[in-house]
Design an enzyme around this catalytic site. Structure first.
Site, PDB file in Angstrom:
ATOM      1  N   ASP A   1      46.575  65.468  10.401  1.00  9.25           N
ATOM      2  CA  ASP A   1      47.935  65.200   9.935  1.00  9.25           C
ATOM      3  C   ASP A   1      48.828  66.394  10.247  1.00  9.25           C
ATOM      4  O   ASP A   1      49.947  66.230  10.763  1.00  9.25           O
ATOM      5  CB  ASP A   1      47.943  64.949   8.424  1.00  9.25           C
ATOM      6  CG  ASP A   1      47.202  63.693   8.025  1.00  9.25           C
ATOM      7  OD1 ASP A   1      47.851  62.761   7.519  1.00  9.25           O
ATOM      8  OD2 ASP A   1      45.974  63.643   8.214  1.00  9.25           O
TER       9      ASP A   1
ATOM     10  N   TYR B   1      42.403  63.424  -6.766  1.00  8.63           N
ATOM     11  CA  TYR B   1      41.846  62.920  -5.506  1.00  8.63           C
ATOM     12  C   TYR B   1      40.327  62.966  -5.574  1.00  8.63           C
ATOM     13  O   TYR B   1      39.747  63.767  -6.311  1.00  8.63           O
ATOM     14  CB  TYR B   1      42.346  63.779  -4.332  1.00  8.63           C
ATOM     15  CG  TYR B   1      41.856  63.308  -2.985  1.00  8.63           C
ATOM     16  CD1 TYR B   1      42.468  62.245  -2.349  1.00  8.63           C
ATOM     17  CD2 TYR B   1      40.771  63.920  -2.362  1.00  8.63           C
ATOM     18  CE1 TYR B   1      42.010  61.795  -1.111  1.00  8.63           C
ATOM     19  CE2 TYR B   1      40.309  63.476  -1.133  1.00  8.63           C
ATOM     20  CZ  TYR B   1      40.928  62.408  -0.518  1.00  8.63           C
ATOM     21  OH  TYR B   1      40.472  61.962   0.691  1.00  8.63           O
TER      22      TYR B   1
ATOM     23  N   ASP C   1      39.173  55.819   9.098  1.00  7.53           N
ATOM     24  CA  ASP C   1      38.136  55.855   8.071  1.00  7.53           C
ATOM     25  C   ASP C   1      37.259  54.612   7.983  1.00  7.53           C
ATOM     26  O   ASP C   1      36.035  54.706   7.905  1.00  7.53           O
ATOM     27  CB  ASP C   1      38.772  56.108   6.701  1.00  7.53           C
ATOM     28  CG  ASP C   1      39.470  57.456   6.643  1.00  7.53           C
ATOM     29  OD1 ASP C   1      39.540  58.140   7.674  1.00  7.53           O
ATOM     30  OD2 ASP C   1      39.949  57.820   5.564  1.00  7.53           O
TER      31      ASP C   1
ATOM     32  N   TRP D   1      42.328  50.331   8.527  1.00  8.13           N
ATOM     33  CA  TRP D   1      42.040  50.470   9.953  1.00  8.13           C
ATOM     34  C   TRP D   1      41.436  49.207  10.562  1.00  8.13           C
ATOM     35  O   TRP D   1      40.852  49.259  11.631  1.00  8.13           O
ATOM     36  CB  TRP D   1      41.098  51.653  10.178  1.00  8.13           C
ATOM     37  CG  TRP D   1      41.760  52.966   9.945  1.00  8.13           C
ATOM     38  CD1 TRP D   1      41.656  53.756   8.843  1.00  8.13           C
ATOM     39  CD2 TRP D   1      42.655  53.648  10.828  1.00  8.13           C
ATOM     40  NE1 TRP D   1      42.425  54.880   8.983  1.00  8.13           N
ATOM     41  CE2 TRP D   1      43.041  54.853  10.194  1.00  8.13           C
ATOM     42  CE3 TRP D   1      43.162  53.371  12.093  1.00  8.13           C
ATOM     43  CZ2 TRP D   1      43.911  55.765  10.776  1.00  8.13           C
ATOM     44  CZ3 TRP D   1      44.022  54.291  12.675  1.00  8.13           C
ATOM     45  CH2 TRP D   1      44.389  55.466  12.027  1.00  8.13           C
TER      46      TRP D   1
ATOM     47  N   GLU E   1      52.625  54.489   5.856  1.00  8.58           N
ATOM     48  CA  GLU E   1      51.371  54.970   6.438  1.00  8.58           C
ATOM     49  C   GLU E   1      50.956  54.101   7.616  1.00  8.58           C
ATOM     50  O   GLU E   1      50.520  54.597   8.652  1.00  8.58           O
ATOM     51  CB  GLU E   1      50.290  54.982   5.367  1.00  8.58           C
ATOM     52  CG  GLU E   1      48.983  55.619   5.780  1.00  8.58           C
ATOM     53  CD  GLU E   1      47.989  55.708   4.642  1.00  8.58           C
ATOM     54  OE1 GLU E   1      46.888  56.267   4.863  1.00  8.58           O
ATOM     55  OE2 GLU E   1      48.279  55.211   3.531  1.00  8.58           O
TER      56      GLU E   1
END
Length: 723
Positions: A39, A85, A173, A367, A410
Site C-alpha cells: 500500500d 485489528y 488475500d 478478490w 477499496e
C-alpha cells in the site's frame, strides 16, 4: 484538464491528507489502522506528483522496520492503534526471531516488492532531483537487501522464482487460486488457535470478506511460522502453502529493472539487479506459462503443479516484460474478452479480478471478482509496454471514472461499478492521481519557455526539393497509399503513437519522400469518388504532420513551431496545401478554423474545386495532429473508409476522452468537440453524436434523457508529441 478531474484530484489529495498519520498513510481508517507494505509503495507514487517529502517519508518509515535479514514486513504496527485489528503483534510473536527489528512491532510475512519501482517514480517526478539524492543513497542498499533476501531465502531452486508462504503475501488475500491450495490442506489433525476476527466489526459486510474457513487456514499458517520462530528453512520444510505466483514475481522483476536505473543514477554497478531481472523474467516465461490456455498461473512448490485458475494476476507478466510477444498476444485476446470485460462490451468495468465466465465468480467478494484499482494500474502499464494502448486507455478510463462516480473505495463491482470494502481507500486515491496526472496533466513548463529549444516560425514546402520518382499521375495516389501503409506498419503502434526517430532514416521514408515529389504534378481531380478523395486526404494529412515533425526537428510538441498547421505544406499540382487547407478547406468542405472569422479558402481560391461537398464529423477521429490527445493514427483505405471511420469514432467515444458522470449530471469530453461543435450540430448535436456511439446502455439512455440539461466540461488537450 476539466473541472471535474481537478476537483477529484483535490479530493484524492484531501483523502491522503486525512489518512496521513504523521510519518505514513494508513490504507483506510477503521479496517486498516496500521501501515501496510505494498500500500505504501502505491501511495508514495501518488504523493510523488505533488509532495516529494511525504512520498519519501512514506517509504522511509516502512524501511525503518525492515528485518535484519532484509525482509520488509507486511504490516508495521502503530502501538497507539492496537486492539482494533487481527492478528496483531501478540499473535505474530515476531520477537521470537533474531531477525526481527528491535523495538518495532511488525508482522512476520512480506508483500509484493513494488518499492524500487516506487522509489524510481519519486525521483522521476521530483521537480528538484538533487533533493531526492540523499534519500536515494539511503534507501538503495535497503532495496538491495530486500531483493537479496527474496532470492537467497525464497528461491530454493535458484532459478529466479520467489515463493510466497501465505495468501496475505500475495496481496490478493482470498483469490480463487488459493482455494485450490487450501483444498489440499489436511486440517483434521490441526489445532487452530482460538482467535477473534476484527474485520467484520468495521462496518464491512461479511459477504465482501473471506470466509471463516479461509481465516482458519490463514491463522494456522501464522501459528506455524511463529512455532518455527520465523526460520525460513524450517518453515519451508513443513509449510503446506509454498507458491510461486506470477503477480509477486512480475512486480519483483519490474522492481529489479527499477533498481538497475537507480544504481545507474547513483553511479553504481547494476550487475546484480540485472542478473536478477534476467533470471526472473526467464523463469516466469518458462515455469509459470500455461500453454494450453495462454495464461501465467501460480505454481505449487510442494507438488510442482500449475494451479489452473484464471485471475487478473495471470496477466501481470506484461508489467515487467517477461512475456514473449506471442504470449502477450494470446494474453491480450483473453484479457480483451467477455471473461475480463472486452473493449466496447458496455456492461462492465475493466478488469474483473476473476474470469466472469467461471464458476465461483463473485462480483462482490473481495478478490473473487471485483475490480481493484491497483491491479488495473499494473495491467495498464503492462499493456502499454507491449503496445496495446487502446485497451490500456480503456483501463485508464475506468481507473478515473470509478472513483469519480462511486468514491475512492477499496474495490468495485465489476458490472455496476458500486464501491465495496473500505471507504476513502488510500491506494485508490494515489493511483487515481498517478493516472490523472499521466493522462491529463498540463505541461509543467510553458512551451514558450522550455529552455531546450526556442519556438520557431516556419513557411516550409516539404516536397519542394525532393527527388522525383517516375510514376504516372493516375498511379501516384495508389503508390502514396502503399508507402504510407508501409510506414504505418513498421513505425506506428496499434494506438497510433509514432517512432519518429526510426522513420527519419528509414528506406520507407526515403521512398515516401520521392513520392511526395510526384505530388507536384498530381491533379487531385483524378480521384474518382468521395471515398477515394476522403481516404487520400486523411492519409496525406496524417503523414504531412509526421513529415513536418521530422523535417523541423521537433522534440517535444508541435507547439514548438508557431502556426505549424499553416506553415508546412505540400506542392500538389502547382498549389501549396497546408494541413489547415486539407482539414478545414477540403475535408471540412471549406469551413472556418476554430476562433477564425473566415472560411479557409476565399471565393476565388482554385483549391475550392477539390473541397468535399459536406462535412463528415467522424474525420475528427481520424485526423492526427501529432499530439498525445489526438486520435490514434491509422491507415484509411478507399474501399473501407466508411467502416474505418465508424470504428475510429467508436474507439474515441469509448476512450478516456469521454467520461460520463451521471451522478453529477456531467460529461467530460475532449476539446475537439468544443473546437468543431458546428460539425456535430452544436452542443446538443455533440451529445447526440456521443450517445450514438457510446456502448454503455445506461450511459446512452442517460445522455439521451438529459441532453438539454447536461453540463459539459472539456478535458485538457495534451499537445506533447505522440511518440
Amino acid at each position: 484538464m476539466s473541472k471535474t478531474i481537478k476537483k477529484h484530484i483535490n479530493k484524492a489529495r484531501s483523502l491522503l491528507r486525512n489518512n496521513w498519520n504523521g510519518s505514513y498513510t494508513v490504507p483506510a481508517h477503521g479496517l486498516y489502522p496500521h501501515q501496510w507494505n505494498w500500500d505504501s509503495g502505491f501511495i508514495a507514487i501518488g504523493y510523488s506528483h505533488y509532495n516529494t517529502e511525504k512520498a519519501i517519508s512514506e517509504l522511509t518509515h516502512l524501511f525503518e522496520a525492515q528485518w535484519k535479514n532484509g525482509m520488509l514486513p507486511q504490516i508495521v504496527f502503530n502501538r497507539l492503534k492496537l486492539g482494533s485489528y487481527f492478528p496483531e503483534p501478540d499473535f505474530w510473536r515476531t520477537d521470537t526471531s533474531h531477525n526481527a527489528p528491535d523495538n518495532i512491532l511488525t508482522s512476520g510475512i512480506t508483500m509484493p516488492p513494488v518499492h524500487a519501482f516506487s522509489v524510481l517514480k519519486i525521483y522521476e517526478n521530483a521537480r528538484e532531483k538533487r533533493k531526492v539524492m540523499p534519500f536515494l543513497r539511503w534507501i538503495y542498499p535497503r532495496l538491495l537487501a530486500l531483493h537479496r533476501y527474496l532470492y537467497e531465502e525464497r528461491d530454493p531452486e535458484g532459478i529466479g522464482l520467489v515463493y510466497i508462504r501465505h495468501p496475505w503475501e500475495s496481496g490478493m488475500d482470498n483469490s480463487p487460486t488459493w482455494d485450490r491450495v487450501f483444498d489440499k490442506f489436511d486440517m483434521s489433525s490441526v489445532q487452530v488457535p482460538s482467535y477473534k476476527r476484527r474485520d467484520l466489526s468495521s462496518g464491512v459486510s461479511a459477504k465482501m470478506r473471506p470466509r471463516d474457513r479461509d481465516y482458519d487456514r490463514f491463522v494456522y499458517l501464522v501459528d506455524l511460522f511463529r512455532q518455527k520462530r520465523y526460520s525460513e528453512d524450517a518453515i519451508r520444510r513443513d509449510c503446506p502453502f509454498i507458491v510461486y505466483g506470477p503477480l509477486f514475481n512480475s512486480i519483483l522483476c519490474a522492481s529489479n529493472e527499477a533498481l538497475m536505473t537507480i544504481a545507474d543514477i547513483l553511479g553504481k554497478s547494476f550487475d546484480e539487479p540485472e542478473k536478477w531481472a534476467r533470471m526472473t523474467s526467464k523463469a516466469i516465461r518458462m515455469k509459470l506459462y500455461h500453454e494450453e490456455d495462454g495464461m501465467f498461473d501460480s505454481l505449487d512448490y510442494n507438488d510442482n503443479t500449475l494451479i489452473d485458475v484464471d485471475t487478473a494476476a495471470g496477466f501481470s507478466p506484461l508489467f515487467c516484460g517477461a512475456a514473449t510477444h506471442e504470449q502477450a498476444a494470446r494474453q491480450y485476446d483473453y484479457l480483451n474478452s467477455r471473461s475480463f470485460c472486452a473493449l466496447h462490451q458496455g456492461n462492465c468495468y475493466t478488469v474483473p479480478n476473476y474470469d466472469t465466465q467461471k464458476e465461483g465468480f463473485d462480483r462482490v467478494n473481495y478478490w473473487k471478482g471485483p475490480v481493484w484499482i491497483n491491479i488495473n494500474w499494473i495491467l495498464m502499464k503492462g499493456l502499454r509496454r507491449y503496445g496495446y494502448h487502446q485497451k490500456a486507455d480503456s483501463i485508464a478510463k475506468d481507473i478515473l471514472q470509478l472513483p469519480i462516480r462511486f468514491g475512492f473505495n477499496e474495490y468495485y463491482d465489476s458490472f455496476d461499478g458500486q464501491g465495496y470494502g473500505a471507504k476513502d481507500f488510500s491506494w485508490t486515491a494515489a493511483l487515481f492521481l498517478d493516472t490523472a496526472y499521466d493522462v491529463y496533466e498540463e505541461q509543467r513548463s510553458n512551451i514558450f519557455m522550455t529552455g531546450k529549444r526556442s519556438v520557431q516560425w516556419t513557411n516550409k514546402c516539404l516536397n519542394e526539393t525532393a527527388e522525383q520518382t517516375d510514376i504516372p499521375d493516375k498511379r501516384l495516389s495508389q503508390e502514396m497509399h502503399s508507402a504510407i501503409k508501409s510506414i504505418k506498419s513498421k513505425y506506428y503502434t496499434d494506438r497510433g503513437t509514432v517512432n519518429y526517430a526510426s522513420i527519419r532514416g528509414s528506406l520507407e521514408y526515403i521512398e515516401y519522400k520521392k513520392l511526395t515529389a510526384g505530388l507536384r504534378n498530381f491533379d487531385p481531380g483524378t480521384l474518382e469518388n468521395d471515398n477515394e478523395a476522403k481516404a487520400f486526404w486523411i492519409n496525406l494529412y496524417n503523414t504531412i504532420i509526421v513529415d513536418g515533425i521530422i523535417a523541423l526537428g521537433i522534440k517535444s510538441s508541435t507547439k514548438e513551431v508557431i502556426g505549424i498547421f499553416r506553415g508546412i505544406s505540400y506542392d500538389i499540382g502547382g498549389l501549396k496545401y497546408s494541413p489547415d487547407d486539407i482539414e478545414h478547406g477540403i475535408l471540412r468542405a471549406n469551413s472556418r478554423r476554430a476562433y477564425f472569422p473566415f472560411r479557409q479558402f476565399g471565393p476565388f481560391n482554385p483549391k475550392k474545386a477539390y473541397c468535399l461537398s459536406d462535412v463528415d464529423p467522424r474525420i475528427h477521429f481520424a485526423l492526427v495532429c501529432g499530439s498525445r490527445s489526438c486520435p490514434p493514427i491509422k491507415y484509411y483505405s478507399p474501399e473501407r473508409i466508411d467502416d474505418e471511420l465508424q470504428l475510429a469514432a467508436l474507439n474515441f467515444i469509448n476512450s478516456s476522452e469521454v467520461i460520463v458522470i451521471p451522478e453529477e449530471g456531467k460529461i467530460n469530453i475532449s476539446e475537439i468537440f468544443k473546437w468543431y461543435k458546428v460539425d456535430f450540430g452544436g452542443e446538443k448535436g455533440v451529445i447526440d453524436f456521443i450517445a450514438r456511439y457510446i456502448v454503455d446502455m445506461d450511459k446512452k439512455a442517460f445522455l439521451s434523457q438529459h441532453r438539454d440539461t447536461l453540463k459539459i466540461e472539456y478535458l485538457y488537450y495534451d499537445w506533447n508529441l505522440n511518440r
